[in-house]
Design an enzyme around this catalytic site. Structure first.
Site, mmCIF file in Angstrom:
data_model
loop_
_atom_site.group_PDB
_atom_site.id
_atom_site.type_symbol
_atom_site.label_atom_id
_atom_site.label_comp_id
_atom_site.label_asym_id
_atom_site.label_seq_id
_atom_site.Cartn_x
_atom_site.Cartn_y
_atom_site.Cartn_z
ATOM 1 C CD GLU A 39 -2.136 -2.473 -21.253
ATOM 2 O OE1 GLU A 39 -2.159 -1.670 -20.232
ATOM 3 O OE2 GLU A 39 -2.055 -1.908 -22.435
ATOM 4 C CE1 TYR A 122 -5.524 0.602 -18.606
ATOM 5 C CE2 TYR A 122 -4.110 -0.895 -17.976
ATOM 6 C CZ TYR A 122 -4.268 0.097 -18.707
ATOM 7 O OH TYR A 122 -3.653 0.190 -20.047
ATOM 8 C CG ASP A 140 -4.787 5.185 -18.502
ATOM 9 O OD1 ASP A 140 -5.744 6.134 -19.071
ATOM 10 O OD2 ASP A 140 -3.656 4.874 -19.258
ATOM 11 C CB CYS A 193 -4.783 15.680 -22.818
ATOM 12 S SG CYS A 193 -5.971 16.547 -21.669
#
Ligand code: SF4
Length: 294
Positions: A39, A122, A140, A193
């Site tokens: 991450e 996050y 995010d 998207c």
């Protein structure tokens, strides 16, 4: 007319089960420590560049304590060309805290994760969700864009608001398989998207998507600026660090001066690297990676 929509959790997770990219940190048995490393690396760097560095990193440092035992300079060197190298120092600091204060076990709850040095909202939520399967809203840039379109009918997400963004995503999270849903929502924003050309025909959320129902209205926000790299301070800082990464011992100033002709920019970047703790100066005025100047 204002449109509002949603994302059907069952359909999104089914889509993800069928199409998810085969990424190494998604393999069963990936430890929370390995998830944390992934991450931090993925925040500003594409998957293809992260994968080999992540693989080598975990082979070399399979637990927080093994990373914590290294000098910071070794960690910065191993970070290689991932960019934004302050992340390497942040990861080292977090590993040290986990090894020292948490028995070498990555914490599982968001609040304790947030108390670690360098771990922000996050990352804390991503580790709780993807490392431990917790129901935690993970937000995010990609997720914000999907929510803006699918839920609010806007082409772009607009300015971030931690409270509003978390509430938006929390409202979509199902009670079961929530972590899987979070991963699916991120994947949808990353591969379907997308910012410039969403592939609505292939999207599992198209039936309820507010933006599609509104007729795909254009963005009302400022035009997106393409982020260049050539000539930026990031490039100069990278070149200065490259010299130190390959040097077997601290280097003298002329070796650094040779990498960039604009001495004002070069001096500013070297000063910022020193201030960030990514470079240190020896007693005799030479330069080295942190911990390697003695
Ligand atoms: S890809 Fe299209 S249908 Fe799917 S969420 Fe984005 S805008 Fe909506």
């Amino acid at each position: 007319m204002l449109y509002s929509g949603t994302v059907d959790a069952t359909r999104l997770v089914s889509w993800f089960d069928a199409t998810a990219r085969d990424l190494p940190w998604r393999e069963p048995g990936t430890t929370p420590w390995a998830v944390l490393v992934s991450e931090v690396m993925l925040q500003q760097t594409p998957v293809a560049r992260v994968t080999p560095v992540w693989t080598d990193w975990l082979a070399r440092w399979p637990a927080p304590s093994s990373l914590a035992a290294e000098a910071p300079g070794t960690v910065v060197r191993a970070w290689g060309k991932l960019g934004y190298p302050r992340r390497a120092l942040r990861l080292h600091a977090a590993a040290t805290a986990i090894a020292t204060d948490h028995g070498d076990v990555v914490p599982s709850d968001v609040d304790t994760l947030l108390s670690l040095p360098g771990i922000g909202a996050y990352t804390a939520r991503a580790v709780a969700a993807f490392g431990y399967g917790a129901r935690a809203a993970v937000v995010d840039t990609n997720v914000r864009r999907v929510v803006a379109r699918a839920v609010h009918g806007a082409a772009d997400a607009g300015l971030p608001s931690v409270t509003r963004d978390l509430a938006d995503v929390d409202a979509l999270l199902p009670t079961s398989r929530a972590a899987r849903f979070s991963a699916a929502l991120m994947e949808l924003g990353a591969v379907v998207c997308t910012a410039r050309s969403p592939r609505c025909a292939d999207c599992p959320a198209v039936a309820e998507c507010a933006w599609v129902r509104a007729g795909r209205p254009a963005s009302t926000g400022p035009a997106r600026q393409a982020q260049g790299y050539a000539g930026t301070d990031r490039q100069v800082r990278g070149r200065l660090l490259d010299v130190l990464r390959v040097a077997p011992e601290p280097v003298r100033r002329p070796q650094l001066d040779a990498v960039w002709t604009d001495h004002g920019q070069r001096d500013r970047c070297l000063g910022s690297l020193l201030a960030d703790g990514l470079v240190e100066q020896t007693a005799d005025g030479r330069f080295a990676l942190p911990g390697e100047g003695c």
